[in-house]
Enzyme design. Structure first.
Site, PDB file in Angstrom:
ATOM      1  N   TYR A  39       0.831  -1.222   0.000  1.00 55.78           N
ATOM      2  CA  TYR A  39       0.000   0.000   0.000  1.00 55.78           C
ATOM      3  C   TYR A  39       0.866   1.273   0.000  1.00 55.78           C
ATOM      4  CZ  TYR A  39      -3.621   3.175   1.987  1.00 55.78           C
ATOM      5  OH  TYR A  39      -4.482   4.199   2.256  1.00 55.78           O
ATOM      6  N   THR A  93       2.343 -10.064   0.944  1.00 60.78           N
ATOM      7  CA  THR A  93       1.100  -9.313   1.148  1.00 60.78           C
ATOM      8  C   THR A  93       0.878  -8.297   0.026  1.00 60.78           C
ATOM      9  OG1 THR A  93       2.288  -7.801   2.626  1.00 60.78           O
ATOM     10  CG2 THR A  93       1.020  -9.520   3.685  1.00 60.78           C
ATOM     11  N   ASP A 112      13.032 -12.696  -1.748  1.00 64.55           N
ATOM     12  CA  ASP A 112      13.359 -12.386  -0.361  1.00 64.55           C
ATOM     13  C   ASP A 112      14.330 -11.193  -0.281  1.00 64.55           C
ATOM     14  OD1 ASP A 112      13.750 -12.543   2.330  1.00 64.55           O
ATOM     15  OD2 ASP A 112      15.173 -14.204   2.218  1.00 64.55           O
ATOM     16  N   ALA A 162       8.950  -2.451   3.172  1.00 67.47           N
ATOM     17  CA  ALA A 162       8.539  -3.848   3.371  1.00 67.47           C
ATOM     18  C   ALA A 162       8.452  -4.151   4.860  1.00 67.47           C
ATOM     19  CB  ALA A 162       9.552  -4.779   2.720  1.00 67.47           C
ATOM     20  N   ALA A 163       7.325  -4.691   5.293  1.00 73.54           N
ATOM     21  CA  ALA A 163       7.186  -5.016   6.714  1.00 73.54           C
ATOM     22  C   ALA A 163       5.974  -5.894   6.945  1.00 73.54           C
ATOM     23  CB  ALA A 163       7.020  -3.730   7.533  1.00 73.54           C
ATOM     24  N   TYR A 187       4.745  -5.672  17.118  1.00 82.80           N
ATOM     25  CA  TYR A 187       4.909  -4.925  15.867  1.00 82.80           C
ATOM     26  C   TYR A 187       5.699  -3.637  16.131  1.00 82.80           C
ATOM     27  CZ  TYR A 187       3.648  -1.604  12.214  1.00 82.80           C
ATOM     28  OH  TYR A 187       3.700  -0.638  11.249  1.00 82.80           O
ATOM     29  N   PHE A 217       0.557   7.199  12.121  1.00 81.80           N
ATOM     30  CA  PHE A 217      -0.504   6.293  12.586  1.00 81.80           C
ATOM     31  C   PHE A 217      -1.308   5.727  11.426  1.00 81.80           C
ATOM     32  CE2 PHE A 217       0.073   8.607  16.674  1.00 81.80           C
ATOM     33  CZ  PHE A 217       0.356   7.506  17.453  1.00 81.80           C
ATOM     34  N   HIS A 232      -8.744  -2.752   9.483  1.00 80.85           N
ATOM     35  CA  HIS A 232      -8.748  -1.293   9.627  1.00 80.85           C
ATOM     36  C   HIS A 232     -10.122  -0.694   9.411  1.00 80.85           C
ATOM     37  CE1 HIS A 232      -4.322  -1.873   8.930  1.00 80.85           C
ATOM     38  NE2 HIS A 232      -4.421  -1.326  10.115  1.00 80.85           N
ATOM     39  N   ASP A 270      -6.486  -0.777  22.715  1.00 73.99           N
ATOM     40  CA  ASP A 270      -6.800   0.505  22.062  1.00 73.99           C
ATOM     41  C   ASP A 270      -6.663   1.662  23.051  1.00 73.99           C
ATOM     42  OD1 ASP A 270      -7.373   0.184  19.383  1.00 73.99           O
ATOM     43  OD2 ASP A 270      -9.513  -0.180  19.683  1.00 73.99           O
TER      44      ASP A 270
HETATM   45  N1  UDP Z   1     -12.392   0.293  14.999  1.00 73.11           N
HETATM   46  C1  UDP Z   1     -13.750   0.035  15.198  1.00 73.11           C
HETATM   47  N2  UDP Z   1     -14.315  -0.974  14.465  1.00 73.11           N
HETATM   48  C2  UDP Z   1     -13.622  -1.724  13.552  1.00 73.11           C
HETATM   49  C3  UDP Z   1     -12.244  -1.424  13.350  1.00 73.11           C
HETATM   50  C4  UDP Z   1     -11.678  -0.411  14.094  1.00 73.11           C
HETATM   51  O1  UDP Z   1     -14.410   0.683  15.994  1.00 73.11           O
HETATM   52  O2  UDP Z   1     -14.204  -2.624  12.929  1.00 73.11           O
HETATM   53  C5  UDP Z   1     -11.780   1.398  15.765  1.00 73.11           C
HETATM   54  C6  UDP Z   1     -10.580   0.983  16.610  1.00 73.11           C
HETATM   55  O3  UDP Z   1     -10.976   0.607  17.904  1.00 73.11           O
HETATM   56  C7  UDP Z   1      -9.750   2.266  16.603  1.00 73.11           C
HETATM   57  C8  UDP Z   1     -10.070   2.931  15.266  1.00 73.11           C
HETATM   58  O4  UDP Z   1     -11.274   2.325  14.807  1.00 73.11           O
HETATM   59  O5  UDP Z   1     -10.182   3.139  17.617  1.00 73.11           O
HETATM   60  C9  UDP Z   1      -9.007   2.699  14.222  1.00 73.11           C
HETATM   61  O6  UDP Z   1      -8.678   1.330  14.183  1.00 73.11           O
HETATM   62  P1  UDP Z   1      -7.766   0.684  13.070  1.00 73.11           P
HETATM   63  O7  UDP Z   1      -7.696  -0.794  13.325  1.00 73.11           O
HETATM   64  O8  UDP Z   1      -8.216   1.136  11.726  1.00 73.11           O
HETATM   65  O9  UDP Z   1      -6.340   1.343  13.290  1.00 73.11           O
HETATM   66  P2  UDP Z   1      -5.427   1.465  14.616  1.00 73.11           P
HETATM   67  O10 UDP Z   1      -5.731   2.812  15.195  1.00 73.11           O
HETATM   68  O11 UDP Z   1      -5.727   0.341  15.521  1.00 73.11           O
HETATM   69  O12 UDP Z   1      -4.036   1.401  14.045  1.00 73.11           O
END
Ligand code: UDP
Length: 320
Positions: A11, A35, A51, A71-72, A138, A166, A184, A279
């Site tokens: 991405y 991926t 690789d 790459a990660a 991670y 982020f 996500h 979270d």
């Molecule tokens: N989130 C949510 N429902 C989902 C996926 C994510 O409410 O199905 C919330 C999650 O708790 C966070 C925000 O959306 O507060 C962003 O999450 P995401 O996984 O996209 O990225 P992160 O901030 O974890 O890197």
């Protein structure tokens, strides 16, 4: 410049590689396609599949001006369940890359790091001087790479820049986000809009935020690519510069869902679910240093532009 982009079929890597080609650089992509997608590599860039740890040496022997290391392995949940995959895939691979750069006197490195290196913030927005206490494997693996880069910079004169950010969102034309397992928020909400999911679960509505849902710093992938490009141009021998990249604004889960409703015209049913482990309530990065030293600022800070481009990308992908 002649640039090697690791993970250029992914991405962030594909959008950055596309912008580098457009800026007139010669780009070679190396990606194991674990991926990534071969068709995401931009026209005008050469793709070498395999690789990175093994290929970095032979490739860099050709003489490159710089490496963009995207790459990660990047799934937080997976990193907790299968740490070896992250210590090997992220740390060991990056160390092999750094050794190959040292052996071939490759002068510049831009590393696509993460704001996950900071862990639970003591203060928001998060600055580069915040303590680094990652709360998952991670983030720990990315921090270990940053530390290795610093020592290679000091010892071997490498000019390096690490970018920490982020939540990346949006798309750039035919370059966008395609994950087999989607965790996500924005892609999930758009899957509801396109009928691939019934509803979105909101992980908690009792957080100490304005509307009770979590706030995150979403940054347009094109703005991120621009930062990578500037960083490559500004890397200075013997220095390891670290920049946080952010939007300047945070958006709540509720705001994201509402914007997706407006952009797609779909009602997007949402249901409140329990909080997700790990979270934090608010994650927002300060990009003041990047603004001052790289002259970078987000050109696409609006959530609607991120959602619209991602939505168009999904439509285009479904038609293809
Ligand atoms: N989130 C949510 N429902 C989902 C996926 C994510 O409410 O199905 C919330 C999650 O708790 C966070 C925000 O959306 O507060 C962003 O999450 P995401 O996984 O996209 O990225 P992160 O901030 O974890 O890197």
């Amino acid at each position: 410049m002649k640039l090697l982009v690791t993970g250029g079929a992914g991405y962030v890597g594909s959008v950055s590689a596309a912008r580098m080609v457009e800026a007139g650089h010669e780009v070679v992509v190396v990606d194991d396609l674990s991926t990534g997608h071969a068709d995401a590599v931009p026209d005008g860039a050469r793709l070498v599949v395999g690789d990175i740890a093994e290929l970095a040496g032979p490739l860099l022997a050709d003489g490159f001006d710089g490496v963009l290391h995207c790459a990660a392995k990047s799934l937080v949940g997976e990193s907790m369940q299968d740490p070896a995959k992250y210590w090997n895939g992220n740390v060991v691979t990056s160390l092999r890359l750094l050794e190959a750069m040292r052996d071939n006197a490759t002068p510049r490195l831009v590393f696509s790091s993460t704001a996950a290196v900071y862990g639970e913030p003591e203060q928001v927005p998060i600055t580069e001087s915040a303590s680094t206490r990652p709360t998952n494997t991670y983030g720990a693996s990315k921090l270990a790479i940053d530390l290795a880069i610093s020592s290679f910079s000091t010892a071997h004169g490498l000019g390096a820049v690490s970018l920490r950010y982020f939540n990346v969102a949006g798309a750039y034309g035919r370059y966008g986000e395609r994950h087999t397992v989607e965790t996500h928020l924005i892609p999930i909400v758009l899957q509801v809009a396109s009928g691939q999911r019934e509803q979105v679960q909101v992980y908690g509505d009792d957080w100490p935020t304005e509307d009770g849902t979590c706030v995150r710093d979403y940054i347009h992938v094109l703005d991120l690519a621009e930062a990578h490009l500037r960083a490559m141009e500004r890397a200075r021998g013997g220095e390891h510069q670290i920049y946080n990249l952010g939007n300047g604004l945070g958006f709540s889960v509720e705001q994201v869902i509402q914007t997706c409703r407006e952009v797609t015209g779909h009602p997007i049913p949402a249901a409140v679910a329990p909080r997700r482990t790990g979270d934090p309530a608010v994650l927002v990065a300060s990009s003041e240093r990047a603004q001052q030293e790289l002259g970078w600022k987000p050109d696409h800070p609006e959530l609607s532009s991120m959602v619209r481009t991602a939505w168009e990308f999904l439509g285009a992908t479904a038609e293809a």
